[in-house]
Scaffold this active site. Structure first.
Site, PDB file in Angstrom:
ATOM      1  N   LYS A  85      -8.668  21.492 -16.923  1.00 15.02           N
ATOM      2  CA  LYS A  85      -7.574  21.800 -17.863  1.00 15.02           C
ATOM      3  C   LYS A  85      -6.460  20.761 -17.728  1.00 15.02           C
ATOM      4  O   LYS A  85      -6.047  20.436 -16.621  1.00 15.02           O
ATOM      5  CB  LYS A  85      -7.037  23.219 -17.627  1.00 15.02           C
ATOM      6  N   HIS A 124      -6.717  28.287 -13.865  1.00 13.67           N
ATOM      7  CA  HIS A 124      -7.751  27.740 -14.753  1.00 13.67           C
ATOM      8  C   HIS A 124      -8.614  26.732 -14.012  1.00 13.67           C
ATOM      9  O   HIS A 124      -8.245  26.248 -12.941  1.00 13.67           O
ATOM     10  CB  HIS A 124      -7.118  27.047 -15.971  1.00 13.67           C
TER      11      HIS A 124
END
Ligand code: NAI
Ligand SMILES: O=C(O)C1=N[C@H](C(=O)O)C[C@H](O)C1
Length: 268
Positions: A161, A157
């Protein structure tokens, strides 16, 4: 009949803005409210103008209860503490609560369970059709293979995040554990580092990569002597999550109080 009115929480966030765009463009729902945290620069301003586009006639507020009072659904991709607060308020307002927030711990989940006694809640760590199909496939493959096949969930990600493993990785790990007939809590191994010793037979491993603007990538690796199977989902556009969340908000109208997930919504 009037179209369901939808409130978006976390309006200025990566997903908040995507959701506002999806609801505003929909011919099946109306955008009736946008919520941000107290002190945020968008409070008191038209959300469309804040996003750099045309006015949408919806003023961003930091008063969720007032916003939820006129809504049939709340779509919530924020943070665990905020989501717990919104679950109680959405239940009070009898609005369907669609929860995309990840990183929820046992205490958060217990509070959400309590709210679901009085309201419709749809919660999933990933609202895309592709990932929910991958969850099904993972369960099937894990059920067909024995513990000679090592299972690893690898996710990547963007650098912003804040939780790991991702909600999606946990859904995939849970599906693998279910397929194999074991409890994920007992089998789970996260973030190896140092002298770890050899891999424990039957464990389910999780690895997380964080970097740049990666939207979300998930591999489920089944590795045995002489061969490997890799099931993969790659998200390239957050619109897939927004589409799923809007579908969930519409599906939730008229359902009995309780907690549901995207498998229910998608009929998988
Ligand atoms: N289930 C799914 O399909 C997906 C889930 N997510 C999850 O959604 C969450 C949000 O992700 P992003 O949009 O990337 O994060 P973000 O950080 O860009 O946005 C979160 C927003 O929530 C707002 N917020 C926080 N506390 C609040 C409060 N008390 N009241 C009102 N607003 C509040 C923040 O100000 C921020 O604008 C994360 O948990 C992420 O993992 C993200 C994409 C897909
Ligand atoms: O934070 C994100 O961005 C994402 N979060 C969800 C997760 O934790 O799995 C879904 C998607 O992968 C994007």
């Amino acid at each position: 009949m009037e179209q369901p009115g939808i409130v978006i929480t976390g309006a200025s966030g990566r997903m908040g803005q995507m959701l506002i765009g999806a609801v505003a463009a929909s011919d099946k729902a109306r955008l009736v409210g946008c919520v941000e945290r107290t002190g945020h620069a968008w409070i008191g301003r038209d959300v469309g103008l804040c996003m750099g586009g045309a006015a949408l006639g919806v003023t961003v507020t930091d008063d969720p209860l007032e916003a939820f009072a006129s809504a049939q659904a709340v779509i919530d991709f924020t943070a665990p503490a905020a989501t717990v607060e919104f679950a109680a308020l959405a239940a009070q307002a009898r609005a369907v609560h669609v929860i995309g927030t990840t990183g929820l711990e046992a205490t958060h989940l217990a509070a959400i369970d309590a709210a679901a006694r009085h309201a419709v809640i749809v919660r999933a760590g990933n609202m895309s059709l592709g990932v929910n199909l991958l969850v099904k496939l993972t369960q099937k493959v894990a059920a067909a293979l024995d513990a000679d096949w090592d299972i690893e969930v690898i996710e990547a990600h963007h650098r912003h995040k804040v939780d790991a493993p991702s909600g999606t990785a946990l859904m995939l790990g849970q599906a693998a554990a279910q397929g194999r007939g074991v409890a994920l809590d007992a089998a789970r191994v996260s973030g190896r580092d140092g002298i770890t010793g050899p891999r424990e037979t039957g464990s389910i491993g999780f690895s997380a990569i964080r970097g740049g603007d990666i939207v979300g990538e998930h591999d489920v690796l089944f590795a045995a002597a002489g061969e490997r199977i890799i099931l993969r989902h790659v998200a390239t556009d957050r619109a897939i999550f927004a589409r799923g969340a809007l579908k969930a908000a519409l599906w939730g109208q008229g359902q009995k109080p309780g907690q549901y997930d995207m498998m229910d919504v998608l009929g998988l």
